[in-house]
Design a protein around this motif. Structure first.
Motif, PDB file in Angstrom:
ATOM      1  N   LEU A  14       0.848  -1.189   0.000  1.00 16.28           N
ATOM      2  CA  LEU A  14       0.000   0.000   0.000  1.00 16.28           C
ATOM      3  C   LEU A  14       0.884   1.240   0.000  1.00 16.28           C
ATOM      4  N   TRP A  19      -0.809   1.097  -5.431  1.00 15.68           N
ATOM      5  CA  TRP A  19      -0.777  -0.197  -4.772  1.00 15.68           C
ATOM      6  C   TRP A  19      -0.095  -1.165  -5.721  1.00 15.68           C
ATOM      7  N   ALA A  35      -4.400   4.186  -6.338  1.00 14.96           N
ATOM      8  CA  ALA A  35      -5.211   3.968  -5.140  1.00 14.96           C
ATOM      9  C   ALA A  35      -5.647   5.278  -4.517  1.00 14.96           C
ATOM     10  N   ASP A  39      -6.734   5.656  -0.540  1.00 15.46           N
ATOM     11  CA  ASP A  39      -5.497   5.951   0.174  1.00 15.46           C
ATOM     12  C   ASP A  39      -5.810   6.702   1.464  1.00 15.46           C
ATOM     13  N   GLU A  81       2.049  -1.857   4.704  1.00 14.39           N
ATOM     14  CA  GLU A  81       1.256  -0.634   4.830  1.00 14.39           C
ATOM     15  C   GLU A  81       2.125   0.510   5.332  1.00 14.39           C
TER      16      GLU A  81
END
Length: 96
Positions: A14, A19, A35, A39, A81
């Motif tokens: 991410l 992504w 994204a 986001d 992430e």
């Protein structure tokens, strides 16, 4: 020694605007997706967990069905992430 699974885990990275999705062990991602709609760091207002679930569900379903062409229940998942992700986003992602 742990038994090796025949299905490699799905990796979802991410990023801030993109992504990257693919399978562990492959040399490059299967898809690089914009994204900006999901986001958490670009979102000007804080969303609740339920709102994040509504945003993430169709997006992740599209990732699995069209880009990875696999079933989510048959694959393990590794999520990379951002450190500053909001709490509600992390919990919604785990829920979906």
């Amino acid at each position: 020694m742990a038994q090796k699974s025949s299905n490699p885990p799905v990796v979802i990275d991410l990023g801030a605007a993109l992504w990257k999705v693919g399978f562990a062990g492959e040399p490059c991602p299967r898809a690089v997706l914009r994204a900006d709609t999901v986001d958490p760091l670009l979102n000007p207002r804080g969303l609740s967990k339920a709102e994040w679930i509504d945003l993430l569900s169709p997006y992740l379903l599209d990732v699995y069905q069209h880009h990875l062409q696999c079933r989510p229940k048959q694959q393990r998942l590794v999520v990379v992430e951002p450190l500053l992700c909001p709490w509600a986003f992390r919990h919604a992602l785990a829920h979906v």
